[in-house]
Design a protein around this motif. Structure first.
Motif, PDB file in Angstrom:
ATOM      1  N   LEU A 106       0.827  -1.206   0.000  1.00 21.89           N
ATOM      2  CA  LEU A 106       0.000   0.000   0.000  1.00 21.89           C
ATOM      3  C   LEU A 106       0.860   1.255   0.000  1.00 21.89           C
ATOM      4  O   LEU A 106       0.566   2.230  -0.707  1.00 21.89           O
ATOM      5  N   LYS A 107       1.932   1.246   0.764  1.00 18.06           N
ATOM      6  CA  LYS A 107       2.824   2.401   0.792  1.00 18.06           C
ATOM      7  C   LYS A 107       3.511   2.608  -0.560  1.00 18.06           C
ATOM      8  O   LYS A 107       3.776   3.755  -0.958  1.00 18.06           O
ATOM      9  N   MET A 108       3.791   1.515  -1.257  1.00 17.01           N
ATOM     10  CA  MET A 108       4.355   1.640  -2.605  1.00 17.01           C
ATOM     11  C   MET A 108       3.382   2.367  -3.526  1.00 17.01           C
ATOM     12  O   MET A 108       3.796   3.112  -4.425  1.00 17.01           O
ATOM     13  N   GLY A 109       2.090   2.158  -3.302  1.00 15.77           N
ATOM     14  CA  GLY A 109       1.085   2.856  -4.105  1.00 15.77           C
ATOM     15  C   GLY A 109       1.023   4.337  -3.829  1.00 15.77           C
ATOM     16  O   GLY A 109       0.443   5.092  -4.616  1.00 15.77           O
ATOM     17  N   ALA A 110       1.614   4.756  -2.713  1.00 17.51           N
ATOM     18  CA  ALA A 110       1.589   6.175  -2.333  1.00 17.51           C
ATOM     19  C   ALA A 110       2.894   6.876  -2.651  1.00 17.51           C
ATOM     20  O   ALA A 110       3.259   7.859  -1.996  1.00 17.51           O
ATOM     21  N   TRP A 111       3.605   6.399  -3.692  1.00 16.12           N
ATOM     22  CA  TRP A 111       4.920   6.981  -3.982  1.00 16.12           C
ATOM     23  C   TRP A 111       4.849   8.460  -4.357  1.00 16.12           C
ATOM     24  O   TRP A 111       5.790   9.216  -4.133  1.00 16.12           O
ATOM     25  N   THR A 112       3.709   8.894  -4.901  1.00  6.91           N
ATOM     26  CA  THR A 112       3.588  10.318  -5.240  1.00  6.91           C
ATOM     27  C   THR A 112       3.449  11.181  -3.986  1.00  6.91           C
ATOM     28  O   THR A 112       3.536  12.414  -4.076  1.00  6.91           O
ATOM     29  N   ALA A 118       2.271  11.851   7.506  1.00  3.67           N
ATOM     30  CA  ALA A 118       0.950  11.971   8.122  1.00  3.67           C
ATOM     31  C   ALA A 118      -0.148  11.674   7.113  1.00  3.67           C
ATOM     32  O   ALA A 118      -1.134  10.996   7.425  1.00  3.67           O
ATOM     33  N   THR A 119       0.034  12.171   5.905  1.00  2.00           N
ATOM     34  CA  THR A 119      -0.963  11.927   4.856  1.00  2.00           C
ATOM     35  C   THR A 119      -1.030  10.444   4.515  1.00  2.00           C
ATOM     36  O   THR A 119      -2.121   9.872   4.360  1.00  2.00           O
ATOM     37  N   ILE A 120       0.126   9.803   4.399  1.00  2.32           N
ATOM     38  CA  ILE A 120       0.155   8.376   4.089  1.00  2.32           C
ATOM     39  C   ILE A 120      -0.531   7.581   5.194  1.00  2.32           C
ATOM     40  O   ILE A 120      -1.300   6.648   4.923  1.00  2.32           O
ATOM     41  N   ALA A 121      -0.287   7.949   6.453  1.00  2.00           N
ATOM     42  CA  ALA A 121      -0.931   7.255   7.568  1.00  2.00           C
ATOM     43  C   ALA A 121      -2.449   7.416   7.508  1.00  2.00           C
ATOM     44  O   ALA A 121      -3.206   6.454   7.753  1.00  2.00           O
ATOM     45  N   GLU A 122      -2.908   8.604   7.151  1.00  2.00           N
ATOM     46  CA  GLU A 122      -4.350   8.841   7.024  1.00  2.00           C
ATOM     47  C   GLU A 122      -4.945   8.011   5.888  1.00  2.00           C
ATOM     48  O   GLU A 122      -6.033   7.436   6.022  1.00  2.00           O
ATOM     49  N   GLY A 147      -6.636 -15.114  -4.298  1.00  2.00           N
ATOM     50  CA  GLY A 147      -6.762 -14.363  -5.551  1.00  2.00           C
ATOM     51  C   GLY A 147      -7.627 -13.129  -5.397  1.00  2.00           C
ATOM     52  O   GLY A 147      -7.293 -12.045  -5.888  1.00  2.00           O
ATOM     53  N   GLY A 148      -8.753 -13.268  -4.698  1.00  2.00           N
ATOM     54  CA  GLY A 148      -9.622 -12.120  -4.488  1.00  2.00           C
ATOM     55  C   GLY A 148      -8.981 -11.061  -3.617  1.00  2.00           C
ATOM     56  O   GLY A 148      -9.112  -9.855  -3.880  1.00  2.00           O
ATOM     57  N   GLN A 149      -8.262 -11.486  -2.582  1.00  2.00           N
ATOM     58  CA  GLN A 149      -7.583 -10.531  -1.710  1.00  2.00           C
ATOM     59  C   GLN A 149      -6.445  -9.816  -2.438  1.00  2.00           C
ATOM     60  O   GLN A 149      -6.206  -8.622  -2.216  1.00  2.00           O
ATOM     61  N   ALA A 150      -5.769 -10.536  -3.317  1.00  3.58           N
ATOM     62  CA  ALA A 150      -4.697  -9.911  -4.093  1.00  3.58           C
ATOM     63  C   ALA A 150      -5.253  -8.844  -5.020  1.00  3.58           C
ATOM     64  O   ALA A 150      -4.654  -7.770  -5.188  1.00  3.58           O
ATOM     65  N   ARG A 151      -6.405  -9.125  -5.629  1.00  7.47           N
ATOM     66  CA  ARG A 151      -7.035  -8.105  -6.477  1.00  7.47           C
ATOM     67  C   ARG A 151      -7.505  -6.938  -5.619  1.00  7.47           C
ATOM     68  O   ARG A 151      -7.395  -5.774  -6.037  1.00  7.47           O
ATOM     69  N   MET A 152      -7.994  -7.226  -4.435  1.00  5.90           N
ATOM     70  CA  MET A 152      -8.385  -6.162  -3.508  1.00  5.90           C
ATOM     71  C   MET A 152      -7.184  -5.268  -3.202  1.00  5.90           C
ATOM     72  O   MET A 152      -7.296  -4.035  -3.186  1.00  5.90           O
ATOM     73  N   LEU A 153      -6.033  -5.878  -2.969  1.00  6.92           N
ATOM     74  CA  LEU A 153      -4.826  -5.109  -2.681  1.00  6.92           C
ATOM     75  C   LEU A 153      -4.434  -4.247  -3.878  1.00  6.92           C
ATOM     76  O   LEU A 153      -4.015  -3.096  -3.710  1.00  6.92           O
ATOM     77  N   SER A 154      -4.582  -4.771  -5.087  1.00  2.00           N
ATOM     78  CA  SER A 154      -4.275  -3.993  -6.286  1.00  2.00           C
ATOM     79  C   SER A 154      -5.138  -2.740  -6.359  1.00  2.00           C
ATOM     80  O   SER A 154      -4.662  -1.648  -6.688  1.00  2.00           O
ATOM     81  N   VAL A 155      -6.430  -2.907  -6.071  1.00  2.00           N
ATOM     82  CA  VAL A 155      -7.355  -1.771  -6.100  1.00  2.00           C
ATOM     83  C   VAL A 155      -7.025  -0.799  -4.967  1.00  2.00           C
ATOM     84  O   VAL A 155      -6.946   0.416  -5.173  1.00  2.00           O
ATOM     85  N   ALA A 156      -6.817  -1.340  -3.766  1.00  2.00           N
ATOM     86  CA  ALA A 156      -6.545  -0.486  -2.605  1.00  2.00           C
ATOM     87  C   ALA A 156      -5.264   0.323  -2.789  1.00  2.00           C
ATOM     88  O   ALA A 156      -5.183   1.480  -2.356  1.00  2.00           O
ATOM     89  N   ARG A 157      -4.281  -0.273  -3.420  1.00  2.00           N
ATOM     90  CA  ARG A 157      -3.020   0.443  -3.628  1.00  2.00           C
ATOM     91  C   ARG A 157      -3.222   1.666  -4.512  1.00  2.00           C
ATOM     92  O   ARG A 157      -2.644   2.732  -4.260  1.00  2.00           O
ATOM     93  N   GLU A 158      -4.072   1.539  -5.527  1.00  2.00           N
ATOM     94  CA  GLU A 158      -4.366   2.705  -6.362  1.00  2.00           C
ATOM     95  C   GLU A 158      -5.147   3.755  -5.586  1.00  2.00           C
ATOM     96  O   GLU A 158      -5.003   4.958  -5.837  1.00  2.00           O
ATOM     97  N   MET A 159      -5.969   3.312  -4.637  1.00  2.00           N
ATOM     98  CA  MET A 159      -6.781   4.254  -3.862  1.00  2.00           C
ATOM     99  C   MET A 159      -5.948   5.082  -2.890  1.00  2.00           C
ATOM    100  O   MET A 159      -6.434   6.092  -2.364  1.00  2.00           O
ATOM    101  N   MET A 160      -4.708   4.687  -2.651  1.00  2.00           N
ATOM    102  CA  MET A 160      -3.859   5.433  -1.723  1.00  2.00           C
ATOM    103  C   MET A 160      -3.638   6.874  -2.159  1.00  2.00           C
ATOM    104  O   MET A 160      -3.410   7.753  -1.323  1.00  2.00           O
ATOM    105  N   THR A 161      -3.678   7.132  -3.442  1.00  2.00           N
ATOM    106  CA  THR A 161      -3.489   8.499  -3.931  1.00  2.00           C
ATOM    107  C   THR A 161      -4.808   9.221  -4.165  1.00  2.00           C
ATOM    108  O   THR A 161      -4.823  10.332  -4.695  1.00  2.00           O
ATOM    109  N   GLN A 162      -5.910   8.580  -3.777  1.00  2.00           N
ATOM    110  CA  GLN A 162      -7.253   9.140  -3.970  1.00  2.00           C
ATOM    111  C   GLN A 162      -7.451   9.651  -5.404  1.00  2.00           C
ATOM    112  O   GLN A 162      -7.732  10.834  -5.638  1.00  2.00           O
TER     113      GLN A 162
END
Length: 247
Positions: A106-112, A118-122, A147-162
Protein backbone atom coordinates in the motif's frame (compact mmCIF):
# COMPACT_ATOMS: atom_id res chain seq x y z
CA UNK A 1 -9.63 19.50 -6.89
CA UNK A 2 -12.21 16.69 -6.49
CA UNK A 3 -14.73 16.31 -9.28
CA UNK A 4 -18.40 16.37 -8.26
CA UNK A 5 -20.49 13.27 -8.93
CA UNK A 6 -21.88 13.20 -12.45
CA UNK A 7 -19.29 15.61 -13.80
CA UNK A 8 -17.16 14.62 -16.76
CA UNK A 9 -13.85 13.25 -15.48
CA UNK A 10 -12.39 11.89 -18.71
CA UNK A 11 -13.06 12.52 -22.40
CA UNK A 12 -11.67 10.86 -25.52
CA UNK A 13 -12.38 12.32 -28.95
CA UNK A 14 -11.38 10.46 -32.11
CA UNK A 15 -8.45 8.64 -30.51
CA UNK A 16 -6.25 6.56 -32.81
CA UNK A 17 -3.39 4.41 -31.49
CA UNK A 18 -1.49 1.19 -32.03
CA UNK A 19 1.75 -0.67 -31.46
CA UNK A 20 3.29 -0.81 -34.93
CA UNK A 21 3.71 2.05 -37.41
CA UNK A 22 0.81 2.15 -39.83
CA UNK A 23 -1.25 -0.42 -37.91
CA UNK A 24 -4.06 1.18 -35.90
CA UNK A 25 -5.70 -0.85 -33.13
CA UNK A 26 -7.84 1.95 -31.72
CA UNK A 27 -9.46 3.68 -34.69
CA UNK A 28 -11.15 6.92 -33.80
CA UNK A 29 -12.69 6.00 -30.45
CA UNK A 30 -14.66 8.62 -28.55
CA UNK A 31 -16.04 8.19 -25.05
CA UNK A 32 -16.41 9.89 -21.71
CA UNK A 33 -16.42 8.74 -18.09
CA UNK A 34 -18.28 10.51 -15.31
CA UNK A 35 -17.25 10.95 -11.69
CA UNK A 36 -18.97 8.54 -9.34
CA UNK A 37 -19.90 6.18 -12.16
CA UNK A 38 -18.63 2.87 -13.50
CA UNK A 39 -18.24 3.04 -17.27
CA UNK A 40 -17.54 -0.27 -18.96
CA UNK A 41 -15.96 -0.98 -22.33
CA UNK A 42 -16.80 -4.41 -23.67
CA UNK A 43 -16.31 -6.19 -26.97
CA UNK A 44 -14.78 -9.28 -28.57
CA UNK A 45 -11.11 -10.22 -28.38
CA UNK A 46 -9.04 -7.91 -30.54
CA UNK A 47 -11.49 -5.03 -30.29
CA UNK A 48 -8.81 -2.73 -28.83
CA UNK A 49 -10.16 -2.50 -25.29
CA UNK A 50 -6.90 -2.93 -23.39
CA UNK A 51 -5.05 -0.85 -25.96
CA UNK A 52 -7.50 1.95 -25.26
CA UNK A 53 -6.61 1.94 -21.55
CA UNK A 54 -2.88 1.80 -22.28
CA UNK A 55 -3.26 4.82 -24.51
CA UNK A 56 -5.13 6.78 -21.85
CA UNK A 57 -2.44 5.98 -19.27
CA UNK A 58 0.43 6.97 -21.53
CA UNK A 59 1.97 3.61 -22.39
CA UNK A 60 1.05 4.44 -26.00
CA UNK A 61 0.89 7.91 -27.51
CA UNK A 62 -2.26 8.65 -29.53
CA UNK A 63 -1.62 9.11 -33.25
CA UNK A 64 -4.70 11.28 -33.56
CA UNK A 65 -7.48 12.61 -31.39
CA UNK A 66 -7.49 14.04 -27.88
CA UNK A 67 -7.60 12.65 -24.35
CA UNK A 68 -8.55 15.19 -21.70
CA UNK A 69 -9.25 15.25 -17.98
CA UNK A 70 -10.57 18.59 -16.87
CA UNK A 71 -8.19 21.22 -18.21
CA UNK A 72 -5.39 18.73 -18.84
CA UNK A 73 -4.51 17.18 -22.19
CA UNK A 74 -3.18 13.69 -21.43
CA UNK A 75 -2.17 12.56 -24.90
CA UNK A 76 1.60 12.11 -25.10
CA UNK A 77 2.25 12.44 -21.36
CA UNK A 78 4.26 9.60 -19.73
CA UNK A 79 2.50 7.35 -17.19
CA UNK A 80 4.14 8.93 -14.13
CA UNK A 81 2.81 12.36 -15.13
CA UNK A 82 -0.66 10.96 -15.71
CA UNK A 83 -0.53 9.22 -12.32
CA UNK A 84 0.38 12.52 -10.68
CA UNK A 85 -2.69 14.13 -12.26
CA UNK A 86 -4.97 11.80 -10.31
CA UNK A 87 -5.40 8.83 -12.63
CA UNK A 88 -4.82 5.26 -11.47
CA UNK A 89 -4.30 2.17 -13.61
CA UNK A 90 -4.93 -1.43 -12.56
CA UNK A 91 -3.55 -3.85 -15.17
CA UNK A 92 -4.99 -7.22 -16.06
CA UNK A 93 -2.25 -9.08 -14.20
CA UNK A 94 -2.37 -8.89 -10.41
CA UNK A 95 0.61 -6.59 -9.90
CA UNK A 96 1.43 -6.83 -6.23
CA UNK A 97 4.91 -7.22 -4.75
CA UNK A 98 4.76 -10.76 -3.32
CA UNK A 99 7.81 -10.42 -1.05
CA UNK A 100 6.43 -7.28 0.61
CA UNK A 101 3.75 -7.11 3.28
CA UNK A 102 0.26 -5.84 2.55
CA UNK A 103 1.05 -2.51 4.19
CA UNK A 104 4.35 -2.15 2.34
CA UNK A 105 2.46 -2.72 -0.92
CA UNK A 106 0.00 0.00 0.00
CA UNK A 107 2.82 2.40 0.79
CA UNK A 108 4.36 1.64 -2.60
CA UNK A 109 1.08 2.86 -4.10
CA UNK A 110 1.59 6.17 -2.33
CA UNK A 111 4.92 6.98 -3.98
CA UNK A 112 3.59 10.32 -5.24
CA UNK A 113 3.10 11.27 -1.56
CA UNK A 114 6.64 10.39 -0.47
CA UNK A 115 7.79 12.48 2.45
CA UNK A 116 4.22 13.17 3.63
CA UNK A 117 4.08 10.63 6.46
CA UNK A 118 0.95 11.97 8.12
CA UNK A 119 -0.96 11.93 4.86
CA UNK A 120 0.16 8.38 4.09
CA UNK A 121 -0.93 7.25 7.57
CA UNK A 122 -4.35 8.84 7.02
CA UNK A 123 -4.71 7.14 3.64
CA UNK A 124 -3.76 3.78 5.16
CA UNK A 125 -6.46 4.17 7.81
CA UNK A 126 -9.02 5.10 5.14
CA UNK A 127 -8.15 2.09 2.99
CA UNK A 128 -8.28 -0.26 5.96
CA UNK A 129 -11.73 1.11 6.86
CA UNK A 130 -12.95 0.28 3.37
CA UNK A 131 -11.24 -3.12 3.19
CA UNK A 132 -11.05 -4.64 6.70
CA UNK A 133 -9.70 -7.89 5.24
CA UNK A 134 -6.51 -6.04 4.34
CA UNK A 135 -6.26 -4.49 7.79
CA UNK A 136 -6.29 -7.97 9.30
CA UNK A 137 -3.38 -8.99 7.05
CA UNK A 138 -1.44 -5.72 7.03
CA UNK A 139 1.75 -7.42 8.30
CA UNK A 140 1.39 -10.57 6.21
CA UNK A 141 3.35 -11.09 3.03
CA UNK A 142 1.12 -10.38 0.06
CA UNK A 143 2.10 -13.75 -1.41
CA UNK A 144 -0.14 -15.31 1.26
CA UNK A 145 -3.28 -13.59 -0.07
CA UNK A 146 -6.03 -15.38 -1.95
CA UNK A 147 -6.76 -14.36 -5.55
CA UNK A 148 -9.62 -12.12 -4.49
CA UNK A 149 -7.58 -10.53 -1.71
CA UNK A 150 -4.70 -9.91 -4.09
CA UNK A 151 -7.04 -8.10 -6.48
CA UNK A 152 -8.39 -6.16 -3.51
CA UNK A 153 -4.83 -5.11 -2.68
CA UNK A 154 -4.28 -3.99 -6.29
CA UNK A 155 -7.36 -1.77 -6.10
CA UNK A 156 -6.54 -0.49 -2.61
CA UNK A 157 -3.02 0.44 -3.63
CA UNK A 158 -4.37 2.71 -6.36
CA UNK A 159 -6.78 4.25 -3.86
CA UNK A 160 -3.86 5.43 -1.72
CA UNK A 161 -3.49 8.50 -3.93
CA UNK A 162 -7.25 9.14 -3.97
CA UNK A 163 -7.42 9.18 -7.79
CA UNK A 164 -10.23 10.92 -9.62
CA UNK A 165 -10.13 8.30 -12.38
CA UNK A 166 -9.35 4.59 -12.07
CA UNK A 167 -8.63 2.57 -15.21
CA UNK A 168 -9.25 -1.16 -14.72
CA UNK A 169 -8.21 -3.79 -17.25
CA UNK A 170 -9.92 -7.23 -17.15
CA UNK A 171 -10.04 -7.48 -13.34
CA UNK A 172 -11.39 -11.05 -13.23
CA UNK A 173 -9.03 -12.57 -15.81
CA UNK A 174 -7.48 -15.79 -14.54
CA UNK A 175 -9.43 -15.83 -11.28
CA UNK A 176 -11.58 -18.70 -10.08
CA UNK A 177 -15.31 -18.20 -10.87
CA UNK A 178 -16.10 -18.18 -7.15
CA UNK A 179 -13.93 -15.08 -6.71
CA UNK A 180 -15.44 -13.05 -9.56
CA UNK A 181 -18.40 -11.57 -7.61
CA UNK A 182 -15.99 -10.47 -4.89
CA UNK A 183 -13.92 -8.53 -7.43
CA UNK A 184 -16.94 -6.64 -8.72
CA UNK A 185 -17.96 -5.87 -5.14
CA UNK A 186 -14.47 -4.44 -4.55
CA UNK A 187 -14.81 -2.12 -7.55
CA UNK A 188 -18.23 -0.98 -6.39
CA UNK A 189 -16.80 -0.24 -2.94
CA UNK A 190 -13.97 1.74 -4.53
CA UNK A 191 -16.40 3.82 -6.58
CA UNK A 192 -18.59 4.56 -3.55
CA UNK A 193 -15.66 5.39 -1.28
CA UNK A 194 -13.77 7.66 -3.67
CA UNK A 195 -16.42 9.08 -6.04
CA UNK A 196 -13.89 8.29 -8.75
CA UNK A 197 -14.77 7.70 -12.37
CA UNK A 198 -14.04 4.03 -12.98
CA UNK A 199 -13.38 3.02 -16.59
CA UNK A 200 -13.53 -0.76 -16.73
CA UNK A 201 -12.50 -2.94 -19.65
CA UNK A 202 -13.99 -6.41 -19.39
CA UNK A 203 -14.79 -9.60 -21.26
CA UNK A 204 -17.09 -10.87 -18.52
CA UNK A 205 -20.17 -9.26 -20.01
CA UNK A 206 -22.69 -10.52 -17.49
CA UNK A 207 -20.67 -9.52 -14.43
CA UNK A 208 -19.66 -6.13 -15.79
CA UNK A 209 -23.22 -5.20 -16.74
CA UNK A 210 -24.35 -5.82 -13.17
CA UNK A 211 -22.20 -2.97 -11.82
CA UNK A 212 -22.14 -0.63 -14.84
CA UNK A 213 -23.71 2.80 -15.09
CA UNK A 214 -22.77 3.39 -18.72
CA UNK A 215 -21.73 1.02 -21.50
CA UNK A 216 -19.53 1.25 -24.59
CA UNK A 217 -19.28 -1.62 -27.06
CA UNK A 218 -15.97 -1.52 -28.91
CA UNK A 219 -15.56 -3.21 -32.30
CA UNK A 220 -12.26 -3.15 -34.20
CA UNK A 221 -11.15 -0.05 -32.35
CA UNK A 222 -14.38 1.89 -32.92
CA UNK A 223 -17.38 2.47 -30.67
CA UNK A 224 -20.19 0.37 -32.10
CA UNK A 225 -22.83 1.33 -29.54
CA UNK A 226 -23.06 3.21 -26.26
CA UNK A 227 -25.62 4.34 -23.73
CA UNK A 228 -26.78 4.11 -20.12
CA UNK A 229 -27.07 0.67 -18.59
CA UNK A 230 -30.88 0.77 -18.91
CA UNK A 231 -30.42 0.45 -22.69
CA UNK A 232 -28.18 -2.63 -22.47
CA UNK A 233 -29.92 -5.82 -21.54
CA UNK A 234 -27.69 -8.87 -21.44
CA UNK A 235 -29.29 -10.24 -24.60
CA UNK A 236 -28.89 -6.98 -26.55
CA UNK A 237 -25.27 -6.69 -25.47
CA UNK A 238 -24.47 -10.26 -26.46
CA UNK A 239 -26.11 -9.70 -29.83
CA UNK A 240 -23.98 -6.60 -30.42
CA UNK A 241 -20.86 -8.62 -29.67
CA UNK A 242 -22.02 -11.46 -31.93
CA UNK A 243 -22.60 -8.93 -34.71
CA UNK A 244 -19.08 -7.62 -34.20
CA UNK A 245 -17.70 -11.14 -34.58
CA UNK A 246 -19.70 -11.65 -37.78
CA UNK A 247 -18.24 -8.46 -39.23
Amino acid sequence: MPISAGSEALRLDGVVSGYEPGVDVVRGASLRALAGAITIVIGPNGAGKSTLLRTIFGFLAPRAGTITSGDFELGGLPPHRIKALGIGYIPQQINIFPSLSVEENLKMGAWTLRGRRATIAERLDAVYDIFPALAEKRNHRSSSLSGGQARMLSVAREMMTQPQIILVDEPTAGLAPSVVPQVYAILTQARTATNAAILLVDQNVEGALEIADYVYVLDLGRVRADGPIAEFSLERTRELIRASLRG
